[in-house]
Design an enzyme around this catalytic site. Structure first.
Site, mmCIF file in Angstrom:
data_model
loop_
_atom_site.group_PDB
_atom_site.id
_atom_site.type_symbol
_atom_site.label_atom_id
_atom_site.label_comp_id
_atom_site.label_asym_id
_atom_site.label_seq_id
_atom_site.Cartn_x
_atom_site.Cartn_y
_atom_site.Cartn_z
ATOM 1 N N HIS A 168 -9.608 2.441 -0.204
ATOM 2 C CA HIS A 168 -8.189 2.137 -0.118
ATOM 3 C C HIS A 168 -7.809 1.348 -1.372
ATOM 4 O O HIS A 168 -8.130 0.174 -1.500
ATOM 5 C CB HIS A 168 -7.908 1.335 1.158
ATOM 6 N N GLU B 187 -0.682 7.023 12.846
ATOM 7 C CA GLU B 187 -0.383 8.127 11.941
ATOM 8 C C GLU B 187 -0.561 9.487 12.628
ATOM 9 O O GLU B 187 0.227 10.417 12.406
ATOM 10 C CB GLU B 187 -1.298 8.027 10.716
ATOM 11 N N CYS C 185 0.798 -1.218 0.000
ATOM 12 C CA CYS C 185 0.000 0.000 0.000
ATOM 13 C C CYS C 185 0.836 1.276 0.000
ATOM 14 O O CYS C 185 0.290 2.375 0.093
ATOM 15 C CB CYS C 185 -0.980 -0.040 1.166
ATOM 16 N N PHE D 235 1.990 -3.077 4.427
ATOM 17 C CA PHE D 235 2.413 -4.395 4.897
ATOM 18 C C PHE D 235 3.932 -4.513 4.711
ATOM 19 O O PHE D 235 4.483 -3.977 3.757
ATOM 20 C CB PHE D 235 1.761 -5.493 4.042
ATOM 21 N N LYS E 156 -8.823 8.496 1.223
ATOM 22 C CA LYS E 156 -9.376 7.133 1.216
ATOM 23 C C LYS E 156 -10.828 7.111 1.683
ATOM 24 O O LYS E 156 -11.566 6.175 1.378
ATOM 25 C CB LYS E 156 -8.518 6.206 2.072
ATOM 26 N N HIS F 91 -2.198 8.735 5.080
ATOM 27 C CA HIS F 91 -2.486 7.381 4.601
ATOM 28 C C HIS F 91 -3.935 7.069 4.995
ATOM 29 O O HIS F 91 -4.700 6.573 4.187
ATOM 30 C CB HIS F 91 -1.495 6.397 5.225
#
Lengths: 345, 395
Positions: free
Chosen positions: A262, A238, A94, A321, A257, A227
């Protein structure tokens, strides 16, 4: 070609048209294609696997096999555009968009290329969808980044590509730059394969690095594109990063998002395009679905309605990830300090 | 490219784990047995016409202990083992602890072509035969292509850049280019660079269905990494320099027919070599040996050889270590880099001055003893090629 490549090719064609670059005007051998993704042609693989699992090895279609592989994304884009320099896929989950755009800019800065067609592409496929469901990361109805009652993310898909050129190349052809790419920061948590490090130290390091490598300080940044997935852990971590990096300053922050979903590997590339829009218009995109303040996310969220403000320099944040943190800086043309030689640590 | 120093290697190849087994394999030139599959990943006998070779006797517990391995797939375990070996071989770590640099300043750039087909197939089976709601969430992250590199960072505490590269057979050489850019930008003191690819039934099935493994080509697997750093960094910590990376080039040449996809092109090889030589400020005659990616796939071997000979002349010496190691795809270029290091003989495991590669693996020309320069080439399946110039360290 598979659907993921097709989205990347469509986006590449739109980007070239937007840049005013006609077929034949690209410096072919000095044009690189760098595309981020998580799974690339996952749909082709899914079809191959289904044929095999349900009907046996003999049912796997030979002609279909070479259509699988992440490397096909840049290959197809290069074929469609005439680029003949490096073709590179960067699978960075991502954070892949920021990886690709950052590295493409590096290739240009180091004199390896004049033009880069770069960004990221991702499609929704059943395996990823069920994977996120099984990780309990999905919101049942709506994605509410930074909200107290946020319940997770919603998946999206797409491709976002940008044309990045050296300043000399853009000037020579009389192009009007839409934005400049500053520095970018990369770090790895080395902590957990899906969860961010609780002290967020890797993410903090990447954001500070992106700002420092742009020759800027935090006071120069006008807006942070978060993000902001809408999961409990991501948004809390975050928010901590933004508070650590910006201190007491309440910098506007928002998550596209909440509106785009996402889009996994494509997310930070699509959001980079949103950032360019912010730089051009002075509009901060809203975080929709924001209802209740979360004390754990004590940041200045652009809640529900777009807001106008100073938009000379923005930060585009991403996490992924693998403990990946990737942060890039985008600016209105002409406002960044001249690039400095890389610092020796 | 500014020259970079190679200060360590870590490898798990079809010859076994570690550089000595690797060197022995290319010195003896023995082809892997047609069928060398003993792992529990799948039943190889279902593919009687496919030549396949796994990492011989791969036992990750020997290197990683017993804890925490269950949630990992074969790709990840191969990569972590190679990472640990390279960190120790380079002296960056000693007995599991950092001996030079620090976690924030060491990273990894690793090529992999097809991801964890093992994990993807496992979850696809559950989703197809039972229900997608039953897939194992702890295995899901393995389906993501950069997970192996992510786990390598977790196991070895590498907190600088962590990058996965996917560019088919060219990926490992491209990873070197990425790493050189990252080092030039001071994003790390040292980087572990190379590639990893794991055997899986899906991979065998695909290559078998394409008829690629019946006529001499063997599908292999493995992980190969080198530690690279700026020469001044290597010098300041008195590291043993095994080789220098001196230049890189790559090119993409599309097929003329719109409908073609797979494309074996000598033109891309020729261009990539020309760029790599220019990048290293070397001439064609400076190259003493070419480590090609030839593996027994005739159309591609021929295109690669043609491109090499066009650039370097008919007298060039071209070797093909993949004939002994198998085709390792995303790891292939990294295996080639290791072969170059072994041939140049600076590693304790090399035999400087003697013949260092079996005659069987020499496709063309005469191999001179202890070459001082090497060119590693890779040709992708879709029209791209990459090349890397290496040289022996200064005496």
């Amino acid at each position: 070609m598979g659907r993921c490549s097709a989205m990347a090719v469509a986006a590449a064609r739109m980007a070239l048209a937007d840049a005013g670059l006609k077929q034949g005007e690209l410096p072919r051998r000095r044009t690189v294609v760098v595309i981020g993704t998580t799974m690339g042609e996952a749909e082709i693989l899914g079809e191959l696997e289904r044929d095999w699992i349900v009907r046996g090895p003999g049912a796997v279609r030979r002609a279909h096999i070479p259509r699988y592989g992440s490397t096909l994304l840049p290959i197809h884009v290069a074929r469609a555009t005439g680029a003949q320099g490096m073709v590179l896929a960067l699978p960075a989950a991502c954070a892949a968009g920021n990886y690709a755009i950052g590295f493409a800019a590096d290739l240009i800065r180091s004199g390896r290329a004049d033009v880069a067609i770069t960004g990221a592409a991702e499609l929704i496929q059943e395996l990823q969808f069920s994977g996120f469901v099984r990780l309990a990361a999905m919101a049942p109805e709506k994605c509410q980044p930074f909200d107290l009652n946020r319940q997770g993310l919603l998946l999206g898909e797409g491709a976002g590509l940008l044309i990045v050129e050296s300043e000399a190349h853009a000037l020579k052809r009389g192009a009007r730059p839409q934005a400049e790419i500053g520095g970018y920061g990369l770090s790895c948590d080395a902590y957990h394969i899906t969860r961010p490090r609780p002290d967020a130290s890797g993410s903090i390091r990447a954001m500070r690095d992106a700002i420092r490598r742009s020759g800027l300080s935090t006071g120069d940044i006008d807006f942070v594109n978060a993000h902001g997935t809408g999961t409990k852990q991501n948004d809390a971590a975050e928010a901590k990063v933004v508070r650590e990096v910006f201190g007491t300053r309440r910098i506007p922050i928002s998550s596209m998002k909440s509106m785009l979903g996402h889009c996994m590997g494509a997310a930070s590339a699509l959001e980079a395009i949103g950032c360019v829009f912010t730089l051009e218009t002075g509009l901060y995109p809203p975080t929709i679905g924001y209802e209740t303040r979360d004390p754990e996310c004590d940041v200045e969220v652009v809640a529900n309605v777009a807001r106008t403000g100073k938009a000379d320099i923005v930060v585009n944040n991403s996490l992924a990830f693998g403990g990946y943190n990737a942060v890039s800086v985008l600016a209105r043309p002409g406002v960044l300090p001249p690039p400095q030689p890389a610092e020796v640590h | 490219m500014r020259e970079l120093a190679v200060t360590g290697v870590g490898v798990a190849s079809t010859a076994g784990v570690g550089l000595p087994a690797f060197i022995e394999a290319i010195q003896s030139g023995a082809r892997p047995p047609f069928r060398d599959v003993r792992s529990d990943t799948f039943d190889g006998s279902k593919y009687p016409l496919a030549g396949i070779a796994e990492v011989r006797g791969f036992d990750p517990t020997k290197y990683l202990g017993n804890k925490g391995l269950r949630s990992l797939d074969r790709l990840t375990k191969l990569l972590i083992v190679a990472t640990r070996l390279a960190l120790h071989d380079s002296g960056l770590k000693k007995d599991g602890a950092w001996a030079a640099s620090s976690p924030d300043r060491v990273g990894i750039v690793v090529s992999n072509a097809y991801g964890s087909l093992e994990a993807i197939t496992e979850l696809d089976r559950v989703a197809t035969l039972e229900d997608a709601r039953y897939i194992n969430p702890s295995r899901f992250p393995l389906t993501v292509s950069n997970t192996a590199a992510g786990y390598a960072s977790i196991w070895e505490d590498l907190r600088a850049v962590n990058v996965s590269v996917s560019d088919g057979n060219c990926g490992a050489l491209d990873a070197l280019e990425c790493a050189s850019v990252f080092l030039a930008q001071s994003r790390a003191d040292a980087l572990l660079v190379g590639g990893a690819e794991a055997m899986s039934e899906a991979l065998v099935l695909a290559f078998d269905r394409l008829g690629a493994l019946a006529n001499g080509a063997r599908l292999g697997e493995g992980a190969a990494l080198i530690a690279i750093e700026k020469p001044e960094m290597a010098g300041s910590r008195a590291a043993n320099i095994l080789a220098m990376v001196a230049g890189y080039g790559t090119a993409f040449v599309p097929p003329e027919r719109e409908g073609s996809l797979v494309h074996a092109t000598p033109d891309a090889v020729e261009q990539a070599i020309a760029y790599a030589l220019a990048d290293a400020a070397m001439e064609a005659r400076d190259i003493e040996v070419v480590i090609s990616g030839a593996c027994g796939l005739q159309a591609f071997d021929q295109a690669e050889l043609t491109g090499i000979l066009r650039t370097l002349g008919e007298g060039a010496c071209v070797v093909a270590p993949k004939l002994a190691l198998g085709e390792t795809l995303g790891a292939g270029g990294a295996m080639g880099i290791l072969a170059a290091i072994a041939l140049m003989g600076a590693h304790a495991g090399g035999t400087a001055g003697g013949p260092t590669v079996a005659a069987d693996l020499v496709l063309r020309g005469a191999l001179r003893a202890a070459p001082r320069t090497a060119l590693v080439t890779s040709l992708g399946y879709y029209g791209n090629a990459s090349a890397l110039v290496m040289r022996a360290p200064s005496r």
